[in-house]
Design a protein around this motif. Sequence first.
Motif, PDB file in Angstrom:
ATOM      1  N   GLY A  84      53.515 -76.715   7.251  1.00  0.00           N
ATOM      2  CA  GLY A  84      53.425 -76.939   8.680  1.00  0.00           C
ATOM      3  C   GLY A  84      52.856 -78.318   8.961  1.00  0.00           C
ATOM      4  O   GLY A  84      51.797 -78.678   8.442  1.00  0.00           O
ATOM      5  N   THR A  85      53.564 -79.111   9.750  1.00  0.00           N
ATOM      6  CA  THR A  85      53.072 -80.430  10.166  1.00  0.00           C
ATOM      7  C   THR A  85      52.376 -80.280  11.513  1.00  0.00           C
ATOM      8  O   THR A  85      52.953 -79.717  12.452  1.00  0.00           O
ATOM      9  CB  THR A  85      54.211 -81.441  10.291  1.00  0.00           C
ATOM     10  OG1 THR A  85      54.880 -81.560   9.025  1.00  0.00           O
ATOM     11  CG2 THR A  85      53.679 -82.816  10.695  1.00  0.00           C
ATOM     12  N   LEU A  86      51.136 -80.781  11.602  1.00  0.00           N
ATOM     13  CA  LEU A  86      50.382 -80.712  12.847  1.00  0.00           C
ATOM     14  C   LEU A  86      50.565 -81.986  13.657  1.00  0.00           C
ATOM     15  O   LEU A  86      51.073 -82.985  13.154  1.00  0.00           O
ATOM     16  CB  LEU A  86      48.899 -80.477  12.545  1.00  0.00           C
ATOM     17  CG  LEU A  86      48.555 -79.222  11.728  1.00  0.00           C
ATOM     18  CD1 LEU A  86      47.042 -79.070  11.599  1.00  0.00           C
ATOM     19  CD2 LEU A  86      49.170 -77.972  12.332  1.00  0.00           C
ATOM     20  N   SER A  87      50.136 -81.948  14.904  1.00  0.00           N
ATOM     21  CA  SER A  87      50.323 -83.082  15.804  1.00  0.00           C
ATOM     22  C   SER A  87      49.566 -84.321  15.359  1.00  0.00           C
ATOM     23  O   SER A  87      49.871 -85.436  15.796  1.00  0.00           O
ATOM     24  CB  SER A  87      49.907 -82.700  17.222  1.00  0.00           C
ATOM     25  OG  SER A  87      48.584 -82.195  17.256  1.00  0.00           O
ATOM     26  N   ASP A  88      48.555 -84.176  14.486  1.00  0.00           N
ATOM     27  CA  ASP A  88      47.830 -85.342  13.967  1.00  0.00           C
ATOM     28  C   ASP A  88      48.391 -85.815  12.628  1.00  0.00           C
ATOM     29  O   ASP A  88      47.759 -86.586  11.920  1.00  0.00           O
ATOM     30  CB  ASP A  88      46.337 -85.034  13.839  1.00  0.00           C
ATOM     31  CG  ASP A  88      46.045 -83.919  12.844  1.00  0.00           C
ATOM     32  OD1 ASP A  88      47.008 -83.311  12.310  1.00  0.00           O
ATOM     33  OD2 ASP A  88      44.857 -83.633  12.600  1.00  0.00           O
ATOM     34  N   ASP A  89      49.589 -85.324  12.269  1.00  0.00           N
ATOM     35  CA  ASP A  89      50.321 -85.686  11.043  1.00  0.00           C
ATOM     36  C   ASP A  89      49.755 -85.054   9.779  1.00  0.00           C
ATOM     37  O   ASP A  89      50.244 -85.334   8.680  1.00  0.00           O
ATOM     38  CB  ASP A  89      50.397 -87.209  10.855  1.00  0.00           C
ATOM     39  CG  ASP A  89      51.272 -87.872  11.902  1.00  0.00           C
ATOM     40  OD1 ASP A  89      52.161 -87.190  12.434  1.00  0.00           O
ATOM     41  OD2 ASP A  89      51.044 -89.057  12.214  1.00  0.00           O
ATOM     42  N   GLY A  98      46.102 -85.960  17.948  1.00  0.00           N
ATOM     43  CA  GLY A  98      47.276 -86.635  17.413  1.00  0.00           C
ATOM     44  C   GLY A  98      48.354 -86.872  18.449  1.00  0.00           C
ATOM     45  O   GLY A  98      49.298 -87.614  18.200  1.00  0.00           O
ATOM     46  N   GLY A  99      48.212 -86.245  19.621  1.00  0.00           N
ATOM     47  CA  GLY A  99      49.198 -86.432  20.676  1.00  0.00           C
ATOM     48  C   GLY A  99      48.973 -87.713  21.451  1.00  0.00           C
ATOM     49  O   GLY A  99      47.973 -88.411  21.265  1.00  0.00           O
ATOM     50  N   SER A 100      49.905 -88.046  22.325  1.00  0.00           N
ATOM     51  CA  SER A 100      49.777 -89.252  23.142  1.00  0.00           C
ATOM     52  C   SER A 100      50.372 -89.000  24.514  1.00  0.00           C
ATOM     53  O   SER A 100      51.193 -88.095  24.695  1.00  0.00           O
ATOM     54  CB  SER A 100      50.467 -90.449  22.480  1.00  0.00           C
ATOM     55  OG  SER A 100      51.856 -90.213  22.346  1.00  0.00           O
ATOM     56  N   SER A 101      49.953 -89.795  25.479  1.00  0.00           N
ATOM     57  CA  SER A 101      50.441 -89.654  26.847  1.00  0.00           C
ATOM     58  C   SER A 101      50.376 -91.009  27.540  1.00  0.00           C
ATOM     59  O   SER A 101      49.372 -91.714  27.436  1.00  0.00           O
ATOM     60  CB  SER A 101      49.588 -88.630  27.611  1.00  0.00           C
ATOM     61  OG  SER A 101      50.060 -88.471  28.931  1.00  0.00           O
ATOM     62  N   GLN A 102      51.455 -91.387  28.207  1.00  0.00           N
ATOM     63  CA  GLN A 102      51.501 -92.661  28.911  1.00  0.00           C
ATOM     64  C   GLN A 102      51.073 -92.470  30.359  1.00  0.00           C
ATOM     65  O   GLN A 102      51.662 -91.697  31.108  1.00  0.00           O
ATOM     66  CB  GLN A 102      52.916 -93.241  28.877  1.00  0.00           C
ATOM     67  CG  GLN A 102      53.074 -94.537  29.646  1.00  0.00           C
ATOM     68  CD  GLN A 102      52.268 -95.684  29.055  1.00  0.00           C
ATOM     69  OE1 GLN A 102      52.358 -95.971  27.860  1.00  0.00           O
ATOM     70  NE2 GLN A 102      51.459 -96.339  29.888  1.00  0.00           N
ATOM     71  N   LEU A 103      50.029 -93.182  30.762  1.00  0.00           N
ATOM     72  CA  LEU A 103      49.579 -93.162  32.138  1.00  0.00           C
ATOM     73  C   LEU A 103      50.154 -94.367  32.876  1.00  0.00           C
ATOM     74  O   LEU A 103      50.377 -95.420  32.281  1.00  0.00           O
ATOM     75  CB  LEU A 103      48.049 -93.217  32.209  1.00  0.00           C
ATOM     76  CG  LEU A 103      47.289 -92.089  31.508  1.00  0.00           C
ATOM     77  CD1 LEU A 103      45.792 -92.313  31.636  1.00  0.00           C
ATOM     78  CD2 LEU A 103      47.681 -90.742  32.084  1.00  0.00           C
TER      79      LEU A 103
END
Length: 309
Positions: free
Chosen positions: A150-155, A56-61
């Motif tokens: 609890g909300t997880l990183s994948d919503d 669920g996370g993201s990263s800009q390369l």
Amino acid sequence: MRNISRFDWVSRSPFRPLVVLACLAALIACGGGGGGGGSTLQTQLTLGADPSLPKGGSSQLSAIASRSDGASWDCTADAAWTSSDPSIASVQGGLVNAAGEGTATVSATCGDASASVQVTVLAAQLVLVDVAPIDPSVQVGGTVPLIANGTLSDDSLVDVTEIVTWTSSAPLVASVSAQGLVTAISEGTATITATDPVTGLQGATVVTVLPTNVPMQIAYLALSRGSIQGGGIVTGTVVLIRPTAEPIDVALATSDPVATVPASVTVPPGADRVSFQIATTTPPRRKVRVAIQATYDGMTKKANLNVRR
């Protein structure tokens, strides 16, 4: 003379730094006169300490091309980005989205140069703790069951009520059990906090303890679930501070049209609550947080609903 570019990859992530420096080999051939010679630039690939993302996370390369003469430029927007497995990590314009647990190779090509990085997607991580119901009211001697979501990183949403540590800022006003059950002891207010023992993340709600002779009012608004995929239905329940002797009309509303409710509901005589349905549609973005509102006699209670794609 022929130069081949080199890539420096830099990732910026709200979860973990992902830094990739890719130096591509280049062969420089010189010709002219009666002969020529050549030399080879060294190839180097340096990864950050933790090149991974939670589901669920993201990263800009970023793709930075450079020549051996020192010139460099950002070709992130012009690069052709690919992923070896989009079901694990998809990429568009250098933005990596972690879709499923596992490892995928993300690559970029800009002109004749290319580079790649291994992206590891881990299990979804806890990113938020919410306590429901929001700011309930209760008469002296009454109780209110609290839930920690609890909300997880994948919503996705998980019930962490039995995992968190519950505390009260004013135990002589309102105490709270290890299971989140609040008992109203004396008039006043108390902040009830739920703390995740692993991450330290906290959620809180303010409990107002009322005397037994106050006029009728809404105690709180509860939802059958705090998160749902668009198109699903959630049940809402308006709870009064005590059973009513006459019909009580409660106005309903939402903060976003992605969730709809009836204009009003009526609590019948002899009851202290009434339920209603909340219909949802697919949100225009990944997730929309909607406030469901219930109003009676100028006082409003609300509950939050996450509607996700």
